[in-house]
Write a protein that holds these residues in place. Structure first.
Motif, PDB file in Angstrom:
ATOM      1  N   UNK A  11     -10.703   7.158  -0.017  1.00 53.33           N
ATOM      2  CA  UNK A  11      -9.944   7.583  -1.196  1.00 53.33           C
ATOM      3  C   UNK A  11      -8.972   8.699  -0.810  1.00 53.33           C
ATOM      4  N   UNK A  12      -8.066   8.371   0.100  1.00 58.95           N
ATOM      5  CA  UNK A  12      -7.083   9.308   0.629  1.00 58.95           C
ATOM      6  C   UNK A  12      -5.745   8.593   0.729  1.00 58.95           C
ATOM      7  N   UNK A  13      -4.699   9.339   1.095  1.00 53.86           N
ATOM      8  CA  UNK A  13      -3.401   8.713   1.319  1.00 53.86           C
ATOM      9  C   UNK A  13      -3.478   7.678   2.430  1.00 53.86           C
ATOM     10  N   UNK A  14      -4.245   7.972   3.478  1.00 53.65           N
ATOM     11  CA  UNK A  14      -4.389   7.023   4.581  1.00 53.65           C
ATOM     12  C   UNK A  14      -5.066   5.739   4.104  1.00 53.65           C
ATOM     13  N   UNK A  15      -6.047   5.878   3.214  1.00 52.57           N
ATOM     14  CA  UNK A  15      -6.703   4.696   2.664  1.00 52.57           C
ATOM     15  C   UNK A  15      -5.744   3.856   1.839  1.00 52.57           C
ATOM     16  N   UNK A  16      -4.879   4.519   1.060  1.00 56.93           N
ATOM     17  CA  UNK A  16      -3.880   3.795   0.274  1.00 56.93           C
ATOM     18  C   UNK A  16      -2.883   3.082   1.182  1.00 56.93           C
ATOM     19  N   UNK A  22      -2.823  -3.974   4.309  1.00 58.67           N
ATOM     20  CA  UNK A  22      -3.732  -5.112   4.223  1.00 58.67           C
ATOM     21  C   UNK A  22      -3.276  -6.121   3.194  1.00 58.67           C
ATOM     22  N   UNK A  23      -2.780  -5.633   2.058  1.00 54.64           N
ATOM     23  CA  UNK A  23      -2.275  -6.528   1.014  1.00 54.64           C
ATOM     24  C   UNK A  23      -1.042  -7.280   1.494  1.00 54.64           C
ATOM     25  N   UNK A  70      -9.355   1.021  -6.370  1.00 52.13           N
ATOM     26  CA  UNK A  70      -8.420   0.545  -5.354  1.00 52.13           C
ATOM     27  C   UNK A  70      -8.187  -0.955  -5.458  1.00 52.13           C
ATOM     28  N   UNK A  71      -9.249  -1.712  -5.733  1.00 48.05           N
ATOM     29  CA  UNK A  71      -9.129  -3.161  -5.849  1.00 48.05           C
ATOM     30  C   UNK A  71      -8.208  -3.529  -7.012  1.00 48.05           C
ATOM     31  N   UNK A  72      -8.327  -2.817  -8.115  1.00 46.57           N
ATOM     32  CA  UNK A  72      -7.482  -3.091  -9.283  1.00 46.57           C
ATOM     33  C   UNK A  72      -6.005  -2.875  -8.953  1.00 46.57           C
ATOM     34  N   UNK A  73      -5.707  -1.925  -8.081  1.00 45.60           N
ATOM     35  CA  UNK A  73      -4.315  -1.615  -7.751  1.00 45.60           C
ATOM     36  C   UNK A  73      -3.695  -2.614  -6.761  1.00 45.60           C
ATOM     37  N   UNK A  74      -4.512  -3.451  -6.138  1.00 44.07           N
ATOM     38  CA  UNK A  74      -3.974  -4.462  -5.237  1.00 44.07           C
ATOM     39  C   UNK A  74      -3.237  -5.541  -6.037  1.00 44.07           C
ATOM     40  N   UNK A  75      -2.285  -6.235  -5.405  1.00 43.70           N
ATOM     41  CA  UNK A  75      -1.556  -7.298  -6.123  1.00 43.70           C
ATOM     42  C   UNK A  75      -2.502  -8.290  -6.784  1.00 43.70           C
ATOM     43  N   UNK A  76      -2.220  -8.599  -8.035  1.00 43.08           N
ATOM     44  CA  UNK A  76      -3.131  -9.417  -8.830  1.00 43.08           C
ATOM     45  C   UNK A  76      -3.285 -10.837  -8.296  1.00 43.08           C
ATOM     46  N   UNK A 140       1.417   3.105   9.368  1.00 44.51           N
ATOM     47  CA  UNK A 140       2.037   4.432   9.450  1.00 44.51           C
ATOM     48  C   UNK A 140       1.835   5.213   8.153  1.00 44.51           C
ATOM     49  N   UNK A 141       1.931   6.523   8.250  1.00 47.54           N
ATOM     50  CA  UNK A 141       1.834   7.367   7.057  1.00 47.54           C
ATOM     51  C   UNK A 141       2.942   7.025   6.077  1.00 47.54           C
ATOM     52  N   UNK A 142       2.594   6.876   4.806  1.00 48.16           N
ATOM     53  CA  UNK A 142       3.579   6.582   3.773  1.00 48.16           C
ATOM     54  C   UNK A 142       3.775   5.117   3.481  1.00 48.16           C
ATOM     55  N   UNK A 143       2.989   4.239   4.118  1.00 45.09           N
ATOM     56  CA  UNK A 143       3.149   2.798   3.888  1.00 45.09           C
ATOM     57  C   UNK A 143       3.000   2.439   2.411  1.00 45.09           C
ATOM     58  N   UNK A 144       2.067   3.088   1.728  1.00 41.33           N
ATOM     59  CA  UNK A 144       1.816   2.760   0.324  1.00 41.33           C
ATOM     60  C   UNK A 144       2.984   3.124  -0.579  1.00 41.33           C
ATOM     61  N   UNK A 145       3.808   4.076  -0.164  1.00 41.82           N
ATOM     62  CA  UNK A 145       4.916   4.530  -1.005  1.00 41.82           C
ATOM     63  C   UNK A 145       6.154   3.661  -0.861  1.00 41.82           C
TER      64      UNK A 145
END
Length: 294
Positions: A11-16, A22-23, A70-76, A140-145
């Motif tokens: 539950x961190x930025x790296x996890x996001x 992965x998605x 986290x699962x809910x935030x993944x593409x539906x 890499x850092x920031x991938x989720x953004x």
């Protein structure tokens, strides 16, 4: 069969970042995503301090909540799930989960304190890269953004050292299953013996590039193409810095020739690439049979 994608989640930025990558891979492959949180088992706790069941239940409950969010935030459109696992180490638990779910790749994020858009290896990544039998993707850092992509192209850094065939096969499979083209970047100029003149190095690199291109083209499904791109520069770092990248692209590299059969070890060339890469890197194990043949 496309297999699945296992994400080492925290539950961190790296996890996001890891979940986003992965998605992206799973969406491209039509694969299932498994988010995995690994908690320490009893063998790793201080034996002088008896575990308290209430505390353990609290930690497990909190991990399940993090996973559910986290699962809910993944593409539906993805088939996705979350899992809590217990192991002596985070890396060991991820490898076990990868084997359990038949993962094509294990995805992890960068260590904290890294530069946005760049890689920084932490203890989990280092342990994975020394022990995994499954390809490891580094986000890499920031991938989720910045992530809202499928794979637009697959790049593979090809050389002539042991394990190159397995690496090319994995890159061809990823590109083919994702329905994208393949870019080949030759690292042969950095693999040749020292002392060769520049003309000889260029000849060796060009010849090898065309040989690998022919093999890749033959293996790719109809409708997909492969191309060789020269990476100009006097060093690995220069070569990588001079390459252009598409949003959402990934690059595959092989593990070191010093790696144990079927396991990973990040070699010096890949480590140098990692410092300059603005895109995810997937490290592929060398594949050998019991006789030691590729």
């Amino acid at each position: 069969m496309t297999g699945s994608v296992v994400v080492g989640y925290t539950a961190t930025d790296a996890g996001a970042d890891a979940a986003a990558l992965g998605a992206r891979i799973a969406r491209s492959l039509g694969a299932t995503v498994h988010l995995v949180i690994v908690l320490p088992n009893e063998g790793t706790r201080n034996a002088a301090v008896p575990p308290e069941r209430a505390y353990e239940e609290h930690i497990r409950s909190q991990a399940k909540k993090w996973l559910a969010d986290a699962v809910v935030r993944l593409p539906q459109e993805l088939t996705r799930s979350g899992h809590v696992r217990f192991s002596e180490s985070f890396a060991e638990g991820l490898i076990a989960a990868g084997e359990e779910f038949g993962a094509r790749v294990i995805v992890i994020g960068a260590a904290g304190g890294g530069i946005f858009g760049r890689h920084r290896l932490g203890s989990v990544a280092s342990e994975l890269l020394h022990s995994s039998t499954i390809p490891v993707a580094l986000a890499p850092a920031g991938t989720a953004l910045q992530d809202d992509h499928v794979l637009p192209r697959v790049t593979v850094a090809v050389g002539s050292r042991p394990g190159a065939d397995a690496l090319l096969d994995e890159a061809v499979a990823l590109a083919g299953d994702s329905g994208v083209d393949l870019r080949l970047v030759s690292l042969v100029p950095f693999d040749v013996p020292p002392g060769l003149d520049t003309g000889a190095i260029r000849t060796v690199g060009d010849t090898h590039g065309q040989e690998v291109l022919a093999m890749a083209t033959e293996k790719l499904p109809d409708g997909r193409t492969a191309a060789v791109e020269k990476a100009p520069g006097d060093s690995v770092e220069d070569a990588v810095a001079n390459l252009s990248w598409l949003p959402g692209e990934v690059v595959l590299v092989g593990s070191s020739r010093l790696a144990q059969p079927r396991r990973l070890f990040l070699g010096s060339t890949a480590a140098k690439m990692l410092h300059e890469l603005p895109v995810p890197m997937i490290v592929v194990p060398r594949t050998r049979n019991e006789a030691g043949e590729r």
